[in-house]
Design an enzyme around this catalytic site. Structure first.
Site, PDB file in Angstrom:
ATOM      1  N   LYS A  44      34.087  24.522  40.222  1.00 24.01           N
ATOM      2  CA  LYS A  44      34.445  25.789  40.865  1.00 24.01           C
ATOM      3  C   LYS A  44      35.126  26.741  39.888  1.00 24.01           C
ATOM      4  O   LYS A  44      34.756  27.917  39.787  1.00 24.01           O
ATOM      5  CB  LYS A  44      35.377  25.527  42.057  1.00 24.01           C
ATOM      6  CG  LYS A  44      35.979  26.801  42.673  1.00 24.01           C
ATOM      7  CD  LYS A  44      36.982  26.483  43.751  1.00 24.01           C
ATOM      8  CE  LYS A  44      38.405  26.485  43.263  1.00 24.01           C
ATOM      9  NZ  LYS A  44      39.040  27.813  43.295  1.00 24.01           N
ATOM     10  N   ASN A  45      36.118  26.259  39.178  1.00 29.06           N
ATOM     11  CA  ASN A  45      36.900  27.141  38.322  1.00 29.06           C
ATOM     12  C   ASN A  45      36.116  27.623  37.106  1.00 29.06           C
ATOM     13  O   ASN A  45      36.434  28.680  36.550  1.00 29.06           O
ATOM     14  CB  ASN A  45      38.198  26.453  37.894  1.00 29.06           C
ATOM     15  CG  ASN A  45      39.168  26.293  39.054  1.00 29.06           C
ATOM     16  OD1 ASN A  45      39.130  27.058  40.014  1.00 29.06           O
ATOM     17  ND2 ASN A  45      40.037  25.286  38.979  1.00 29.06           N
ATOM     18  N   CYS A 138      45.215  31.191  47.346  1.00 32.76           N
ATOM     19  CA  CYS A 138      46.149  30.251  47.968  1.00 32.76           C
ATOM     20  C   CYS A 138      47.601  30.664  47.714  1.00 32.76           C
ATOM     21  O   CYS A 138      47.956  31.119  46.619  1.00 32.76           O
ATOM     22  CB  CYS A 138      45.939  28.842  47.410  1.00 32.76           C
ATOM     23  SG  CYS A 138      44.596  27.940  48.181  1.00 32.76           S
ATOM     24  N   ARG A 143      52.189  33.318  40.414  1.00 33.98           N
ATOM     25  CA  ARG A 143      51.100  33.469  39.456  1.00 33.98           C
ATOM     26  C   ARG A 143      50.945  34.919  39.005  1.00 33.98           C
ATOM     27  O   ARG A 143      49.932  35.566  39.239  1.00 33.98           O
ATOM     28  CB  ARG A 143      49.789  32.941  40.059  1.00 33.98           C
ATOM     29  CG  ARG A 143      49.856  31.465  40.368  1.00 33.98           C
ATOM     30  CD  ARG A 143      48.524  30.880  40.727  1.00 33.98           C
ATOM     31  NE  ARG A 143      48.095  31.276  42.050  1.00 33.98           N
ATOM     32  CZ  ARG A 143      46.980  30.838  42.641  1.00 33.98           C
ATOM     33  NH1 ARG A 143      46.194  30.003  41.983  1.00 33.98           N
ATOM     34  NH2 ARG A 143      46.649  31.200  43.843  1.00 33.98           N
ATOM     35  N   ASP A 146      51.330  39.269  34.331  1.00 34.30           N
ATOM     36  CA  ASP A 146      51.972  39.940  33.198  1.00 34.30           C
ATOM     37  C   ASP A 146      51.412  39.483  31.857  1.00 34.30           C
ATOM     38  O   ASP A 146      51.324  40.276  30.910  1.00 34.30           O
ATOM     39  CB  ASP A 146      53.493  39.755  33.244  1.00 34.30           C
ATOM     40  CG  ASP A 146      53.914  38.304  33.270  1.00 34.30           C
ATOM     41  OD1 ASP A 146      53.325  37.538  34.059  1.00 34.30           O
ATOM     42  OD2 ASP A 146      54.833  37.927  32.516  1.00 34.30           O
ATOM     43  N   ASP A 331      46.194  20.512  40.163  1.00 33.27           N
ATOM     44  CA  ASP A 331      45.193  20.497  41.235  1.00 33.27           C
ATOM     45  C   ASP A 331      44.911  19.095  41.767  1.00 33.27           C
ATOM     46  O   ASP A 331      44.160  18.941  42.735  1.00 33.27           O
ATOM     47  CB  ASP A 331      43.881  21.117  40.741  1.00 33.27           C
ATOM     48  CG  ASP A 331      43.907  22.638  40.764  1.00 33.27           C
ATOM     49  OD1 ASP A 331      44.879  23.203  41.304  1.00 33.27           O
ATOM     50  OD2 ASP A 331      42.972  23.270  40.247  1.00 33.27           O
ATOM     51  N   ARG A 423      36.804  26.711  50.395  1.00 34.00           N
ATOM     52  CA  ARG A 423      36.932  27.524  49.193  1.00 34.00           C
ATOM     53  C   ARG A 423      36.604  26.734  47.938  1.00 34.00           C
ATOM     54  O   ARG A 423      36.157  27.309  46.939  1.00 34.00           O
ATOM     55  CB  ARG A 423      38.357  28.079  49.062  1.00 34.00           C
ATOM     56  CG  ARG A 423      38.716  29.193  50.036  1.00 34.00           C
ATOM     57  CD  ARG A 423      40.088  29.775  49.717  1.00 34.00           C
ATOM     58  NE  ARG A 423      40.191  30.040  48.292  1.00 34.00           N
ATOM     59  CZ  ARG A 423      41.061  29.455  47.469  1.00 34.00           C
ATOM     60  NH1 ARG A 423      41.929  28.586  47.931  1.00 34.00           N
ATOM     61  NH2 ARG A 423      41.069  29.745  46.191  1.00 34.00           N
TER      62      ARG A 423
END
Length: 460
Positions: A44-45, A138, A143, A146, A331, A423
Site C-alpha cells: 500500500k505505502n 488516521c 505528523r 514541516d 505499523d 484503507r
C-alpha cells in the site's frame, strides 16, 4: 479485461464515505485454526507514493501489483482531478500525466488521505507551482509537514501555509527547483519521498541526509530510476539525486506489502497455525521475524520469496520498541500487542514514532486483555484467554489487531469501523476465510444478514 477509470470500487465501501456513515461490521468466531497459503498483495505505502511519482513523467506509465484499496481509489481520484489519466486493468494501473494542468489538489479528497500530500513534490517539479491542502488520514499523531516544507524551501521554492493549504511556487524563467543539501531532523518517510521526487527534475544535485531507509523509499527510487531518474543511495541514510530534464515511460511492479505479510504471520502465531506466505521479501521483515522467534514461533524461508510460520510450544513475553526502519515498524505495533496479550509473562511496548497510537488498548482490554498505558509505554500482562466482545477499530493497524485478537478469542467478536481496515488491507476477510477462519462481514447491518461463509482450508 476492459480498461476503466479509477472510481469507487464496487467491492469496497464508497471511498468518499465519511467515517460516521460507515455501518459495516465484521463478526468473527474465534478459536478456529488456520491452514494454507496466503497471497500477499502489493505494498500500500509503495503504491500510493509511486502513483504520485507518475506525475513526474509526461508519458504512459504502467504500475503493476497495485492492491485494490480505498486509499488507492482516493489517490486515483486526486490524480484524476489534477488532469492525470488513470485506468485500472486487473492489478495494473495505466497512468498518463501528459495533460497535467491543475496545480491544486481537491480538499475533499486530500482531507481523507495522508499520502495525498506526496503530490506537492512532483507538482512543483513539473509545473513550478503547487497548492495542496494539509492532509488527513488516521488520527494516530500530528505528523507535521514541516520537514517537507523546509526541504522544498532549501531547493528554492517559496512555501507558505494559508487557510489550511500549502502554497508552493518556484520563481525564475524556467521555474525549476535547484539542487540542495538537505538534512532531515528526523528520518521521515514522507519527507524523504517528497524531496526525492522533487529533486529528480531539479537543476543540479540534491543530497538528502538522515534520509528514511524503508523498503518503500527504495521502491520509489527504483520506480523513478526506471523512468530515467539518477538516484543513488536509496536504502541508506544518504540519498543523492542528480536532476535530469525529463523522465520517460516505464512498466514497473510494486514490492509485496511487508505489513500485510507481518499481519498474517501474527495471524498464524496467535491462532497457533501453520501458514505459508507468498510472495514476500524476507529481508523487509527482519525485525518482525526476530520478535516472533523471541516469542517462541518457528519461521522458515521455504524459498527466497516464501515464508512459513509454525507454532512453538509456548508463547513468552518480549519487549518491543518501535523505530524507523530497520527497527521494529510502528505499523506492526498493534498486531504484536494482540499477540502478547496471550503470551506468558509481562511485556512492554514502547511507541516512539507516533504519539497517539495506543488507542486500541481499551478495545483489547474489553476482550479480556490486561494492558496498562503509561505515557508512550504499554505494559501487557499475558492472560490465558481472550473473550469475544463488541469492539471499535480506531485506526488502520488497530483494526487489524482487533481482527487478530478475535481469531484467537473464545466466542464471537463484532468489529465496527471497517472503513479503517479497507484503507490498507486488500480483502483481509476473504483471505482469512480461505484459510479456514469463521467470519462474516455485513456491510449494511440493517439489511438481511447473509449466511455465514466458510471455506475449506487451502490456497488463497
Amino acid at each position: 479485461m476492459e480498461d476503466k477509470p479509477i472510481t469507487p470500487s464496487p467491492n469496497l465501501p464508497n471511498s468518499n464515505a465519511a467515517p460516521e456513515e460507515d455501518k459495516s461490521l465484521m463478526h468473527i468466531w474465534g478459536g478456529v485454526p488456520l491452514q494454507g497459503q496466503v497471497n500477499i498483495s502489493g505494498a500500500k505505502n509503495s503504491a500510493l507514493v509511486i502513483m504520485a511519482g507518475a506525475l513526474l513523467c509526461p508519458d504512459d506509465c504502467r504500475i503493476q501489483n497495485v492492491p485494490s484499496l480505498v486509499d488507492v481509489n482516493r489517490m486515483g481520484q486526486i490524480l484524476s482531478a489534477l488532469g492525470v489519466k488513470v485506468e485500472r486493468k486487473g492489478d495494473a494501473l495505466h497512468m498518463n500525466a501528459r495533460h497535467l494542468h491543475h496545480s491544486k489538489a481537491p480538499y475533499e479528497l486530500v482531507s481523507q488521505l495522508r499520502a495525498s500530500f506526496f503530490v506537492i513534490g512532483p507538482l512543483l517539479a513539473r509545473l513550478g507551482v503547487a497548492r495542496v491542502p494539509l492532509p488527513g488520514g488516521c488520527a494516530i499523531g500530528a505528523r507535521p509537514v514541516d520537514l517537507h516544507v523546509r526541504g522544498l524551501q532549501a531547493m528554492g521554492a517559496d512555501v507558505h501555509i494559508d487557510h489550511g493549504t500549502v502554497h508552493a511556487s518556484v520563481k525564475g524563467t524556467n521555474r525549476r527547483l535547484q539542487g540542495a543539501r538537505i538534512y532531515l531532523d528526523y528520518p521521515s518517510v514522507g519527507a524523504t519521498e517528497t524531496l526525492m521526487m522533487a529533486a529528480t527534475l531539479a537543476d543540479g544535485e540534491t543530497t538528502i541526509e538522515n534520509a528514511a531507509q524503508e523498503p518503500e523509499v527504495v521502491d520509489l527510487a527504483n520506480f523513478c530510476r526506471a523512468m530515467g531518474a539518477r538516484i543513488r543511495g536509496a536504502g541508506t541514510n544518504t540519498i543523492i539525486i542528480s536532476g535530469v530534464p525529463r523522465l520517460h515511460s516505464t512498466d514497473y511492479s510494486i514490492i509485496p506489502d511487508r505489513i500485510e505479510a507481518g499481519t498474517f504471520l501474527v495471524a498464524g502465531a496467535i491462532t497457533r497455525s501453520d501458514l505459508s506466505l507468498f510472495p514476500v521479501v524476507p529481508d523487509h521483515l527482519t525485525a518482525v521475524i526476530a520478535k516472533l522467534r523471541a516469542i517462541g514461533l518457528h519461521i522458515t524461508a521455504e524459498t527466497p520469496n516464501r515464508l512459513r510460520i509454525t507454532p512453538g510450544e509456548h508463547h513468552i513475553a518480549t519487549d518491543i520498541e518501535t523505530l524507523p526502519y530497520p527497527g521494529f515498524p510502528t505499523d506492526m505495533q498493534a498486531q504484536f500487542m494482540a499477540l502478547l496479550t496471550l503470551s506468558e509473562g509481562d511485556s512492554v511496548i514502547t511507541e516512539t514514532v507516533f504519539e497517539n497510537r495506543l488507542r486500541h488498548v481499551a478495545e483489547l482490554n474489553r476482550m479480556g486483555a490486561d494492558i496498562r498505558v503509561k505515557g508512550n509505554h504499554a505494559i501487557i500482562r499475558g492472560v490465558p484467554r481472550l473473550s469475544g466482545a463488541p469492539v471499535v477499530a480506531t485506526d488502520l493497524r488497530a483494526s487489524a489487531a482487533l481482527v487478530l485478537a478475535a481469531l484467537a478469542a473464545e466466542g464471537k467478536t463484532t468489529i465496527q469501523g471497517l472503513h479503517h481496515l479497507d484503507r490498507g488491507y486488500e480483502d483481509l476477510g476473504g483471505k482469512l476465510l480461505k484459510l479456514g477462519a469463521k467470519l462474516q462481514r455485513v456491510d449494511d447491518p440493517e439489511a438481511d444478514a447473509p449466511v455465514i461463509q466458510t471455506v475449506a482450508p487451502g490456497q488463497v
